[in-house]
Every structure is written in structure tokens, then in C-alpha cells.
Scaffold this motif. Structure first.
Motif, PDB file in Angstrom:
ATOM      1  N   LYS A 165       0.851  -1.186   0.000  1.00  0.00           N
ATOM      2  CA  LYS A 165       0.000   0.000   0.000  1.00  0.00           C
ATOM      3  C   LYS A 165       0.885   1.233   0.000  1.00  0.00           C
ATOM      4  CE  LYS A 165      -2.272   1.298   3.744  1.00  0.00           C
ATOM      5  NZ  LYS A 165      -3.291   1.311   4.815  1.00  0.00           N
ATOM      6  N   ILE A 166       0.621   2.134  -0.940  1.00  0.00           N
ATOM      7  CA  ILE A 166       1.360   3.383  -1.011  1.00  0.00           C
ATOM      8  C   ILE A 166       0.479   4.502  -0.475  1.00  0.00           C
ATOM      9  CG2 ILE A 166       2.665   4.955  -2.487  1.00  0.00           C
ATOM     10  CD1 ILE A 166       2.674   2.729  -4.610  1.00  0.00           C
ATOM     11  N   VAL A 167       1.022   5.277   0.419  1.00  0.00           N
ATOM     12  CA  VAL A 167       0.297   6.427   0.967  1.00  0.00           C
ATOM     13  C   VAL A 167       1.066   7.685   0.595  1.00  0.00           C
ATOM     14  CG1 VAL A 167      -0.557   7.580   3.034  1.00  0.00           C
ATOM     15  CG2 VAL A 167      -0.623   5.066   2.879  1.00  0.00           C
ATOM     16  N   LYS A 168       0.406   8.596  -0.107  1.00  0.00           N
ATOM     17  CA  LYS A 168       1.070   9.865  -0.407  1.00  0.00           C
ATOM     18  C   LYS A 168       0.618  10.909   0.600  1.00  0.00           C
ATOM     19  CE  LYS A 168      -2.148  11.393  -4.061  1.00  0.00           C
ATOM     20  NZ  LYS A 168      -2.249  11.823  -5.480  1.00  0.00           N
ATOM     21  N   VAL A 169       1.571  11.736   0.994  1.00  0.00           N
ATOM     22  CA  VAL A 169       1.333  12.760   2.006  1.00  0.00           C
ATOM     23  C   VAL A 169       1.212  14.104   1.295  1.00  0.00           C
ATOM     24  CG1 VAL A 169       2.135  13.783   4.157  1.00  0.00           C
ATOM     25  CG2 VAL A 169       2.748  11.405   3.592  1.00  0.00           C
ATOM     26  N   LEU A 170       0.064  14.755   1.463  1.00  0.00           N
ATOM     27  CA  LEU A 170      -0.178  16.039   0.825  1.00  0.00           C
ATOM     28  C   LEU A 170      -0.283  17.131   1.883  1.00  0.00           C
ATOM     29  CD1 LEU A 170      -2.886  14.890  -1.752  1.00  0.00           C
ATOM     30  CD2 LEU A 170      -0.434  15.192  -2.154  1.00  0.00           C
ATOM     31  N   TYR A 171       0.480  18.177   1.703  1.00  0.00           N
ATOM     32  CA  TYR A 171       0.474  19.284   2.660  1.00  0.00           C
ATOM     33  C   TYR A 171      -0.308  20.451   2.047  1.00  0.00           C
ATOM     34  CZ  TYR A 171       4.176  16.624   4.927  1.00  0.00           C
ATOM     35  OH  TYR A 171       4.901  15.630   5.548  1.00  0.00           O
ATOM     36  N   ASN A 172      -1.514  20.681   2.568  1.00  0.00           N
ATOM     37  CA  ASN A 172      -2.368  21.762   2.103  1.00  0.00           C
ATOM     38  C   ASN A 172      -2.447  22.837   3.184  1.00  0.00           C
ATOM     39  OD1 ASN A 172      -3.041  20.362  -0.322  1.00  0.00           O
ATOM     40  ND2 ASN A 172      -4.456  19.082   0.852  1.00  0.00           N
ATOM     41  N   ASN A 173      -1.656  23.892   3.000  1.00  0.00           N
ATOM     42  CA  ASN A 173      -1.519  24.925   4.025  1.00  0.00           C
ATOM     43  C   ASN A 173      -1.079  24.286   5.336  1.00  0.00           C
ATOM     44  OD1 ASN A 173      -2.293  26.971   2.236  1.00  0.00           O
ATOM     45  ND2 ASN A 173      -4.463  26.519   2.575  1.00  0.00           N
ATOM     46  N   LYS A 174      -1.908  24.327   6.364  1.00  0.00           N
ATOM     47  CA  LYS A 174      -1.541  23.743   7.651  1.00  0.00           C
ATOM     48  C   LYS A 174      -2.135  22.352   7.845  1.00  0.00           C
ATOM     49  CE  LYS A 174      -0.950  28.172  10.050  1.00  0.00           C
ATOM     50  NZ  LYS A 174      -1.358  29.008  11.216  1.00  0.00           N
ATOM     51  N   GLU A 175      -2.884  21.862   6.856  1.00  0.00           N
ATOM     52  CA  GLU A 175      -3.514  20.550   6.968  1.00  0.00           C
ATOM     53  C   GLU A 175      -2.700  19.508   6.211  1.00  0.00           C
ATOM     54  OE1 GLU A 175      -7.528  20.771   5.700  1.00  0.00           O
ATOM     55  OE2 GLU A 175      -8.152  22.124   7.313  1.00  0.00           O
ATOM     56  N   ILE A 176      -2.711  18.301   6.757  1.00  0.00           N
ATOM     57  CA  ILE A 176      -2.033  17.178   6.112  1.00  0.00           C
ATOM     58  C   ILE A 176      -3.088  16.176   5.658  1.00  0.00           C
ATOM     59  CG2 ILE A 176      -0.367  15.310   6.367  1.00  0.00           C
ATOM     60  CD1 ILE A 176       1.006  16.912   8.526  1.00  0.00           C
ATOM     61  N   GLU A 177      -3.003  15.772   4.394  1.00  0.00           N
ATOM     62  CA  GLU A 177      -3.962  14.827   3.839  1.00  0.00           C
ATOM     63  C   GLU A 177      -3.223  13.573   3.383  1.00  0.00           C
ATOM     64  OE1 GLU A 177      -7.446  14.695   0.367  1.00  0.00           O
ATOM     65  OE2 GLU A 177      -6.056  16.380   0.499  1.00  0.00           O
ATOM     66  N   TYR A 178      -3.838  12.417   3.622  1.00  0.00           N
ATOM     67  CA  TYR A 178      -3.240  11.144   3.228  1.00  0.00           C
ATOM     68  C   TYR A 178      -4.148  10.452   2.208  1.00  0.00           C
ATOM     69  CZ  TYR A 178      -0.509  11.871   7.493  1.00  0.00           C
ATOM     70  OH  TYR A 178       0.300  12.400   8.463  1.00  0.00           O
ATOM     71  N   LYS A 179      -3.567   9.994   1.109  1.00  0.00           N
ATOM     72  CA  LYS A 179      -4.315   9.248   0.100  1.00  0.00           C
ATOM     73  C   LYS A 179      -3.567   7.966  -0.219  1.00  0.00           C
ATOM     74  CE  LYS A 179      -6.672  13.141  -2.093  1.00  0.00           C
ATOM     75  NZ  LYS A 179      -6.989  13.823  -3.380  1.00  0.00           N
ATOM     76  N   ALA A 180      -4.333   6.880  -0.381  1.00  0.00           N
ATOM     77  CA  ALA A 180      -3.710   5.565  -0.555  1.00  0.00           C
ATOM     78  C   ALA A 180      -4.052   4.948  -1.904  1.00  0.00           C
ATOM     79  CB  ALA A 180      -4.150   4.633   0.572  1.00  0.00           C
ATOM     80  N   SER A 181      -3.125   4.140  -2.376  1.00  0.00           N
ATOM     81  CA  SER A 181      -3.327   3.357  -3.586  1.00  0.00           C
ATOM     82  C   SER A 181      -2.479   2.093  -3.473  1.00  0.00           C
ATOM     83  CB  SER A 181      -2.942   4.168  -4.825  1.00  0.00           C
ATOM     84  OG  SER A 181      -3.349   3.511  -6.005  1.00  0.00           O
ATOM     85  N   THR A 182      -2.505   1.292  -4.523  1.00  0.00           N
ATOM     86  CA  THR A 182      -1.722   0.053  -4.557  1.00  0.00           C
ATOM     87  C   THR A 182      -0.531   0.234  -5.484  1.00  0.00           C
ATOM     88  OG1 THR A 182      -3.714  -1.269  -4.193  1.00  0.00           O
ATOM     89  CG2 THR A 182      -1.813  -2.416  -5.100  1.00  0.00           C
ATOM     90  N   GLY A 183       0.562  -0.397  -5.141  1.00  0.00           N
ATOM     91  CA  GLY A 183       1.729  -0.414  -6.013  1.00  0.00           C
ATOM     92  C   GLY A 183       2.404  -1.774  -5.951  1.00  0.00           C
ATOM     93  N   PHE A 184       3.242  -2.064  -6.929  1.00  0.00           N
ATOM     94  CA  PHE A 184       3.990  -3.328  -6.896  1.00  0.00           C
ATOM     95  C   PHE A 184       5.443  -3.088  -7.266  1.00  0.00           C
ATOM     96  CE2 PHE A 184       1.982  -3.073 -11.068  1.00  0.00           C
ATOM     97  CZ  PHE A 184       2.996  -3.408 -11.956  1.00  0.00           C
ATOM     98  N   PHE A 185       6.297  -4.016  -6.831  1.00  0.00           N
ATOM     99  CA  PHE A 185       7.739  -3.870  -6.961  1.00  0.00           C
ATOM    100  C   PHE A 185       8.230  -4.423  -8.303  1.00  0.00           C
ATOM    101  CE2 PHE A 185       6.746  -4.250  -2.443  1.00  0.00           C
ATOM    102  CZ  PHE A 185       7.372  -3.122  -1.938  1.00  0.00           C
ATOM    103  N   TYR A 186       9.220  -3.729  -8.887  1.00  0.00           N
ATOM    104  CA  TYR A 186       9.774  -4.154 -10.174  1.00  0.00           C
ATOM    105  C   TYR A 186      11.279  -3.894 -10.185  1.00  0.00           C
ATOM    106  CZ  TYR A 186      10.099  -4.794 -15.257  1.00  0.00           C
ATOM    107  OH  TYR A 186      10.422  -5.260 -16.520  1.00  0.00           O
ATOM    108  N   LYS A 187      12.013  -4.869 -10.727  1.00  0.00           N
ATOM    109  CA  LYS A 187      13.463  -4.716 -10.905  1.00  0.00           C
ATOM    110  C   LYS A 187      13.784  -4.814 -12.386  1.00  0.00           C
ATOM    111  CE  LYS A 187      16.449  -8.034 -10.077  1.00  0.00           C
ATOM    112  NZ  LYS A 187      17.354  -9.015  -9.429  1.00  0.00           N
ATOM    113  N   THR A 188      14.499  -3.822 -12.913  1.00  0.00           N
ATOM    114  CA  THR A 188      14.868  -3.823 -14.322  1.00  0.00           C
ATOM    115  C   THR A 188      16.087  -4.713 -14.556  1.00  0.00           C
ATOM    116  OG1 THR A 188      16.354  -1.932 -14.115  1.00  0.00           O
ATOM    117  CG2 THR A 188      14.017  -1.450 -14.534  1.00  0.00           C
ATOM    118  N   THR A 189      16.370  -4.964 -15.831  1.00  0.00           N
ATOM    119  CA  THR A 189      17.546  -5.768 -16.161  1.00  0.00           C
ATOM    120  C   THR A 189      18.835  -5.039 -15.786  1.00  0.00           C
ATOM    121  OG1 THR A 189      17.403  -4.881 -18.412  1.00  0.00           O
ATOM    122  CG2 THR A 189      16.437  -7.050 -18.025  1.00  0.00           C
TER     123      THR A 189
END
Length: 227
Positions: free
Chosen positions: A13-37
């Protein structure tokens, strides 16, 4: 090579932290791991999620000499996004390097291009069952904040385009937070990444969830990550 038991360890689960003036907002999504050659490590999700991300949090499962747990990561990011598709990545080399220095074993399964095969009618039939791993509505469970497993059906053949794009339709009821979820199909007991969920399909007049989603094909992911 991914087995059925590996799939639950491919995501976080990825949570991005957004700073809106003095308020902090958290939004979540899904991500997966990848390794390149080239041995670079990334966390893949959607461009629409990463778009305004400056700081994110996610977890990596680790084994410390038999003690299974997780590492909570928080880092400033500069996402790399695809010019044409709803695909975004962040580089996590610094995180992986730190874990190696700490001499811990990473439990998460990291996808490589070997887990992606051409989406042709030789490799896939017109009807395929799918497994989706993700964090709908930002939810998880258990001590190590595990993802949810869902089953669905590929509604449009993988070897065809959808609306002239390298997309396909997935028949599986999903909700917000499922964006970025990897979609897998099993062939001879081996699971292959066939796509990433990008959006829920809705009825125009009512905005009602149709129970289907648009997914970006894994060929787009492979070409973006390896070129």
C-alpha cells in the motif's frame, strides 16, 4: 517465475502525504515492486496517483534472522510518468540499498521482465481467469498489513486492443484504492503479469460502478521500464 504463493507478496500500500496549508492529507493506492535488467528497483502504480506526490510511505516485508516483520518507509519522491498511459513509477534504489546494508532479507516478490510474456493468441486464450492483488479503499489486514486477493475474468482478449489502446477490460468489482493493482494470469502453474488496473468503468448518467475496470497491458509496463 511467480507461483501462487508469491502473488500476495508482490504489492504494497502506497500512501502519499499532501500538505495543504496547515492541513495534512493522506491518500492511498496500490503499487507493486519491479526490478529492471539494469538492476534498478521501482515501485509501480498509476500516473494519476503519483501526479502530485512529493512524499510517500510504504512498507517492505523483511526477514531478520527468522524474525518476520516489516519496514515502514517514508521518502521524498520525484515520480517518473509515462507520456501516453496512466503509468507512474518511483525509484527505490536507496531503500533497497539500505536494507542490504542492514543485512535483512526482503520477503516481497519483485517482478522482472521474465514475469511478462507477449500477450499473443499463442500464449493466451480468448477467455482467461485473473487474480488481482491490491488494497481497495486503502485497506489491509494482519500484522504485516497484507493486501486482498480477488478473482476476475479478462473481458476483452489480451491479444486485442481496447479502444485502439494497449488496454483490456477486467470483469471484477473494484473500488477506489484498487488503482495500481497488478493483474495476473496463470499458465501451467506459473503466474504472469498481464496488466495494471487504472480505472473503474462507470455508467455515464448515474456514475454507478459497472463492476469492470480498464487495465493497462503489461507490454506497456515492460517497454516503459526496460527502454
Amino acid at each position: 517465475m511467480l507461483t501462487k504463493e508469491d502473488l500476495i507478496y508482490t504489492t504494497t500500500k502506497i500512501v502519499k502525504v499532501l500538505y495543504n496549508n496547515k492541513e495534512i492529507e493522506y491518500k492511498a493506492s496500490t503499487g507493486f515492486f519491479y526490478k529492471t535488467t539494469s538492476e534498478n528497483y521501482y515501485l509501480i502504480s498509476n500516473k494519476h496517483f503519483y501526479k502530485d506526490a512529493k512524499e510517500i510511505m510504504f512498507r517492505i516485508l523483511v526477514d531478520r534472522n527468522g524474525d518476520i516483520g516489516e519496514c515502514q518507509m517514508k521518502m521524498n519522491v520525484t515520480p517518473i510518468t509515462h507520456s501516453n498511459y496512466d503509468l507512474g513509477v518511483i525509484c527505490i534504489n536507496s531503500v533497497i540499498d539500505k536494507l542490504k546494508i542492514d543485512n535483512v532479507t526482503i520477503i516481497n516478490k519483485i517482478i522482472t521482465k521474465e514475469d511478462i510474456v507477449p500477450l499473443t493468441n499463442k500464449n493466451f486464450s480468448s477467455i482467461e481467469d485473473a487474480i488481482i492483488i491490491g488494497h481497495p479503499n486503502g485497506e489491509d489486514y494482519g500484522y504485516c498489513h497484507m493486501p486482498f486477493i480477488k478473482r476476475g475474468v479478462i473481458s476483452t482478449p489480451l491479444f486485442l486492443t481496447y479502444n485502439d489502446e494497449n488496454d483490456f477490460i477486467l470483469d471484477c468489482f473494484n473500488i477506489e484504492g484498487s488503482s495500481g493493482s497488478p493483474v495476473f494470469v496463470c499458465k501451467k502453474d506459473i503466474f504472469y503479469l498481464v496488466g495494471i488496473q487504472k480505472e473503474i468503468r462507470r455508467i455515464d448518467r448515474t456514475n454507478e460502478n459497472t463492476g469492470t475496470s480498464v487495465c493497462i497491458k503489461s507490454s506497456v509496463i515492460r517497454d516503459f521500464m526496460e527502454n
